[in-house]
Design a protein around this motif. Structure first.
Motif: not given
Length: 220
Positions: A9-12, A31-36, A53-55, A87-88
């Motif tokens: 989670i987070g593909l920076g 892979g998960v990211d909020i940025n397309e 959105d992983s939150t 946390i989630l």
């Protein structure tokens, strides 16, 4: 593909590098990211990629993250999102949650919420490079615990032909040579009669102090 499944989670820079290497090693990676754009860039590399959105707990549930063997929170610079995501993931019952920490305080919070492993990539790389700068024969090292370290030490020319019995790091410095990497292959658990040559690499285990003493007295 191997059995274990990973969610990154987070593909920076850190997350994408980690995810690519896991795929290269034969694992399935989500892979998960909020940025397309970040997701699109990894779409041909990873097993699955999702803009999300992983939150959002419902989003994580819909992705089935609880079924993954390990989830890595590699969110770049948003500490709040990193903590909430971790946390989630813990609440959803992910077997192992690993998280990137941006600071010592961030790491302490992640530890308090039960993250299984905390990584400090920038800090750890800085420490590693500093050690390599002051010790040219130190090729790499990894802290196994708060007490023990494993290090790779290049054999200098003057030790060519010496046996481990002659070098005797265990008796003299308290550390042990657990492998010798030679051009022709690796010797695992070498014996006292095994010899080293210039440019061989000794894999040494011990406390950082023991390895430092050995490196300063014998390798330099």
């Amino acid at each position: 593909m191997k059995g274990n499944q990973y969610a990154v989670i987070g593909l920076g820079r850190f997350g994408s590098s980690l995810a690519k290497e896991l795929v290269k090693l034969g694992y399935e990676v989500l892979g998960v990211d909020i940025n397309e754009e970040a997701v699109e860039e990894m779409s041909q590399t990873l097993t699955h990629v999702v803009v999300a959105d992983s939150t959002d707990e419902e989003v994580l549930k819909s992705l089935g993250v609880r079924n993954f063997d390990c989830a890595v929170v590699a969110i770049g610079d948003d500490i709040q999102s990193s903590i909430l995501t971790a946390i989630l993931l813990k609440d959803l019952g992910v077997k192992s949650v690993v998280a990137k920490a941006l600071s010592d305080l961030h790491g302490k919070v992640l530890e308090k919420i039960g993250v299984d492993r905390i990584i400090f990539p920038e800090r750890d790389m800085g420490i590693r490079v500093a050690h390599q700068l002051v010790s040219p024969n130190l090729l790499d090292y990894i802290d196994l615990s708060e007490k023990y370290t494993i290090a790779e030490l290049a054999v200098p020319k003057r030790l060519t032909g010496c046996s481990l019995k002659e070098i005797d790091p265990r008796a003299k410095y308290g550390c042990s040579v657990v492998a010798i990497n030679k051009k022709k292959g690796v010797i695992i658990a070498p014996t006292a009669v095994d010899t080293v040559e210039e440019r061989d690499v000794m894999v040494v285990i011990g406390t950082r102090e023991q390895i430092d003493q050995f490196e300063h007295a014998v390798i330099r």
